[in-house]
Design an enzyme around this catalytic site. Structure first.
Site, PDB file in Angstrom:
ATOM      1  N   ALA A  23      56.348  44.679  69.480  1.00  0.00           N
ATOM      2  CA  ALA A  23      57.098  43.638  70.182  1.00  0.00           C
ATOM      3  C   ALA A  23      58.404  44.186  70.762  1.00  0.00           C
ATOM      4  O   ALA A  23      58.741  45.360  70.618  1.00  0.00           O
ATOM      5  CB  ALA A  23      57.376  42.469  69.248  1.00  0.00           C
ATOM      6  N   HIS A  24      59.161  43.292  71.420  1.00  0.00           N
ATOM      7  CA  HIS A  24      60.357  43.680  72.160  1.00  0.00           C
ATOM      8  C   HIS A  24      61.432  44.294  71.268  1.00  0.00           C
ATOM      9  O   HIS A  24      61.646  43.872  70.135  1.00  0.00           O
ATOM     10  CB  HIS A  24      60.944  42.470  72.901  1.00  0.00           C
ATOM     11  CG  HIS A  24      61.308  41.325  71.996  1.00  0.00           C
ATOM     12  ND1 HIS A  24      62.493  41.276  71.308  1.00  0.00           N
ATOM     13  CD2 HIS A  24      60.628  40.201  71.665  1.00  0.00           C
ATOM     14  CE1 HIS A  24      62.547  40.173  70.600  1.00  0.00           C
ATOM     15  NE2 HIS A  24      61.423  39.498  70.791  1.00  0.00           N
ATOM     16  N   ASN A  25      62.074  45.343  71.798  1.00  0.00           N
ATOM     17  CA  ASN A  25      63.234  45.992  71.179  1.00  0.00           C
ATOM     18  C   ASN A  25      62.932  46.663  69.846  1.00  0.00           C
ATOM     19  O   ASN A  25      63.846  46.952  69.068  1.00  0.00           O
ATOM     20  CB  ASN A  25      64.394  45.011  71.010  1.00  0.00           C
ATOM     21  CG  ASN A  25      64.907  44.503  72.348  1.00  0.00           C
ATOM     22  OD1 ASN A  25      64.627  43.351  72.711  1.00  0.00           O
ATOM     23  ND2 ASN A  25      65.609  45.339  73.089  1.00  0.00           N
ATOM     24  N   VAL A  26      61.661  46.937  69.575  1.00  0.00           N
ATOM     25  CA  VAL A  26      61.308  47.742  68.399  1.00  0.00           C
ATOM     26  C   VAL A  26      61.674  49.199  68.668  1.00  0.00           C
ATOM     27  O   VAL A  26      61.558  49.687  69.790  1.00  0.00           O
ATOM     28  CB  VAL A  26      59.803  47.602  68.086  1.00  0.00           C
ATOM     29  CG1 VAL A  26      59.350  48.644  67.070  1.00  0.00           C
ATOM     30  CG2 VAL A  26      59.500  46.201  67.575  1.00  0.00           C
ATOM     31  N   SER A  31      62.570  43.815  67.296  1.00  0.00           N
ATOM     32  CA  SER A  31      63.825  44.401  66.827  1.00  0.00           C
ATOM     33  C   SER A  31      63.719  45.117  65.488  1.00  0.00           C
ATOM     34  O   SER A  31      64.733  45.288  64.791  1.00  0.00           O
ATOM     35  CB  SER A  31      64.927  43.328  66.752  1.00  0.00           C
ATOM     36  OG  SER A  31      65.118  42.740  68.029  1.00  0.00           O
TER      37      SER A  31
END
Length: 355
Positions: free
Chosen positions: A256-259, A276
């Protein structure tokens, strides 16, 4: 094609320790279950292979094995096929197989029968492709894309605007690379993967209706990464979703986003990482691992048994369960229901005796 063992030893001198016959030749690499007298095989279990060879009543042209196995094979072939079978002694059989097979017997992904640039491909005039880049049928390459030397874009891919792809990458069929995505050198993206798509971000109003939060970041993939088939790696809400050098991701995984996944981590099929998270170096996530958002996993942690990471993992080692526990604790908890059943049976027996 015929390969000379002497040349093999020269080309891979870093891990080929010794060869018994420099003049030996082989025509292909084959499995330990099904080989002929002209093949090279990589053998990890010498005893099992010797039994198989006796059943087939033959030995291959060359055997790559470790030092311990070399002694067993030497005794086995000394009386019958010494002049026909070359022993190639290596430090690590599995690693030798990986590197030698990549060089001599890899899958041909070049699709050379289509030519360098298929006429059905659509390439924006502002895109900068190295002359050695190959583009397959029906692929689309957007504005301001840059693609490095030796990279191959196979059929039916979509490379959106402002994407950067390094040298000697392979972008397999039906891949979508979202805008601003950046790929390093020697990256392999398997069929159907979607990289840099918008992540799952919504805000709820007073009427419990959802409103999309635009995801305007990007994805950065460093050198020597492999992304499996039908994976989804979301771009950041703001900033970057980062996959560091050497990471290997199996099929059907979602990042997912910003991992941020650090170097040489390994994710097995059907694993998911929510937004994240920070994943350390050399972390291994076995199949169907789930990691909740904003979690941190330390370097060298190994997640097994469908581990559900609902809290940070602060120490290296093997972890399992929900919430995650060190493996010894997890296994002890698995034994508890059996102990409870035995205790209930003992209590029932005592009641009968006291009645």
């Amino acid at each position: 094609m015929v390969y000379r063992v002497e040349q093999l030893a020269h080309d891979f001198e870093d891990f080929v320790l010794d060869i018994s016959d420099p003049s030996a030749e082989f025509d292909r690499i084959d499995s330990v279950e099904d080989f002929s007298t002209t093949n090279l095989v990589f053998v990890s279990d010498a005893k099992a292979f010797i039994q198989r060879a006796r059943t087939l009543n033959t030995l291959p042209a060359a055997i790559a094995c470790d030092s311990r196995s070399t002694q067993l094979f030497g005794a086995e072939i000394s009386g019958q096929n010494r002049d026909k079978t070359c022993l190639i002694r290596v430090d690590d059989v599995r690693l030798a197989q990986a590197l030698i097979k990549q060089a001599l017997s890899d899958y041909d992904h070049t699709d050379s029968y289509w030519g360098d640039r298929h006429p059905s491909a659509v390439i924006h005039p502002s895109a900068k492709l190295h002359p050695t880049v190959r583009v397959g049928p029906n692929s689309t390459i957007g504005a301001d894309v840059e693609i490095g030397e030796g990279t191959h874009i196979r059929s039916n891919c979509v490379i959106e605007h402002s994407v950067r792809i390094g040298k000697h990458c392979v972008i397999h069929n039906l891949v979508n690379l979202g805008y601003l995505s950046s790929l390093g050198d020697r990256v392999i993206v398997r069929p159907g993967a979607i990289i840099g798509n918008e992540g799952f971000g919504f805000a709820q109003d007073m009427n419990q209706r959802y409103h999309r939060i635009p995801q305007t970041g990007y994805v950065e993939i460093e050198d020597d990464v492999q992304i499996g088939s039908n994976c989804n790696i979301d771009r950041g809400t703001y900033g970057v979703t980062r996959i560091a050098r050497g990471v290997k991701i199996d099929a059907l995984c979602h990042i997912a986003h910003n991992v941020n996944i650090d170097e040489d981590a390994l994710f097995v099929a059907q694993s998911g990482v929510a937004g994240s998270c920070k994943i350390g170096k050399r972390v291994i996530a076995s199949g169907q691992t789930g990691i909740l958002d904003h979690k941190m996993i330390v370097d060298d942690a190994v997640l097994v048994h469908r581990c559900a990471v609902t809290k940070d993992i602060p120490e290296p080692g093997v972890w399992a369960g929900n919430p995650p526990k060190p493996l010894k604790e997890y296994v002890a908890d698995l034994r508890m229901p059996k102990k409870m059943i035995r205790l209930q049976q003992s209590l029932a027996e005592l009641k009968k005796r006291s009645a």
